[in-house]
Write an enzyme that holds these catalytic residues in place. Sequence first.
Site, PDB file in Angstrom:
ATOM      1  N   ARG A  39      -4.364   5.867   5.327  1.00 11.45           N
ATOM      2  CA  ARG A  39      -5.433   4.874   5.470  1.00 11.45           C
ATOM      3  C   ARG A  39      -5.596   4.469   6.932  1.00 11.45           C
ATOM      4  O   ARG A  39      -6.725   4.319   7.423  1.00 11.45           O
ATOM      5  CB  ARG A  39      -5.139   3.642   4.610  1.00 11.45           C
ATOM      6  CG  ARG A  39      -5.304   3.876   3.122  1.00 11.45           C
ATOM      7  CD  ARG A  39      -4.792   2.703   2.315  1.00 11.45           C
ATOM      8  NE  ARG A  39      -5.596   1.498   2.503  1.00 11.45           N
ATOM      9  CZ  ARG A  39      -5.264   0.313   2.010  1.00 11.45           C
ATOM     10  NH1 ARG A  39      -4.138   0.173   1.306  1.00 11.45           N
ATOM     11  NH2 ARG A  39      -6.051  -0.732   2.198  1.00 11.45           N
ATOM     12  N   CYS A  70      -2.710  -5.780   6.845  1.00 16.57           N
ATOM     13  CA  CYS A  70      -2.626  -4.730   5.815  1.00 16.57           C
ATOM     14  C   CYS A  70      -4.024  -4.556   5.242  1.00 16.57           C
ATOM     15  O   CYS A  70      -4.995  -4.564   5.987  1.00 16.57           O
ATOM     16  CB  CYS A  70      -1.598  -5.091   4.747  1.00 16.57           C
ATOM     17  SG  CYS A  70      -1.874  -6.667   3.910  1.00 16.57           S
TER      18      CYS A  70
END
Length: 384
Positions: free
Chosen positions: A176, A234
Amino acid sequence: MTITLTTPIVSVEWLQKHREADNLVILDGTIAKVFDAESLQIPKARFFDIKQKFSDTTNAFPSAFPSPLQFETEARALGINTNSAIVVYDDKGIYSSARVWWLFKAFGYTNVAVLDGGFPEWQAKAYPTAYRTIYEGPKGDFKARLQEGHMIFFEDFKKATEDATYTIVDARSSARFRCEIPEPRAGLRRGTIPNAVNLPFTNLLEDGKLKSKKELAKALYMIADQEDSLIFSCGSGITACVLALSAELSGYKNVLVYDGSWTEYGALTPGDMTAPKTWTEAETLAYILLFIAHADLKETSSERDYIISRIDPLVYEQVYQQFKKDSDYQVIQNIIHAVETHDYYRNDLADLFADIKLMAFADGAYADIEQVAYKLLRKLLIKD
């Protein structure tokens, strides 16, 4: 018997030994879409509803930091007192439990710890379980006292991305972070916060438990010294707290968690239009429609109005500026990479091509060159 927690992490063996302590409160910090009475829990655990009860649900972004009043009210509703010793766990090992721990610290409460290994480790030891129940006991007298130096929010975080005194650490997976796979939140573009480094939270775990203090300290030392100012991010502010937990165990003092994390930052900041793999679905659609509209070397006002009816004007303008810079070859390559990388239309390209035709007909004509461009797109994007 009352207890005081002297470490931010406790073992399942410790909890089994002390679970009858008078002031112990066990919290189930599992992220669950609905309360499931058929789910198992540690006996006497109380469900800590991160998503609904302990988040600002009026915020556009998930798991947003609650107000002191909200946190205090909901904590009292769970029977939490000013002298409670709180142990929190989740059903993945260490995942959302670290967020619960960090929230309590942010509101001035330190007699709280995370259960190492969580419910999976508890079950692995064959310790007793019970069906999940709703807490209906007496209210507590917990008091929330908001502390500085725990959370950072969008405007201050934007400034921090340009401040070399901060080290920004992204807890998302490497795939990611490198924009190799889509974000799990629908419609959220891929991307990376400027000047961030990557330390996947999973790198700090082994079988759902934290690695040894030595291994945690080594992983963190590779990115920052103990005296450095760290900001953990995050996807939505959950697993960043696993990094915060590891940092506390490793002696780091200057730690902030970016509450909105990539979900907020990626939504509120412009993307890198030179990198098609980071485009949102809206940006991809705008670019494709611009390609068709300019096939005859001009974009009519009707075509522009149609695109803006489908796309936010600010997004349109950003995409248009990039489109003007790109060569014909780059335009085709960008479209191919954007569609293939994001796989937005993997099930059915019909909606995309319907948009293209509606835009082409917006000015009352479907020029021959626009038809050629349309057929070219179909040939490039539809795989037999």
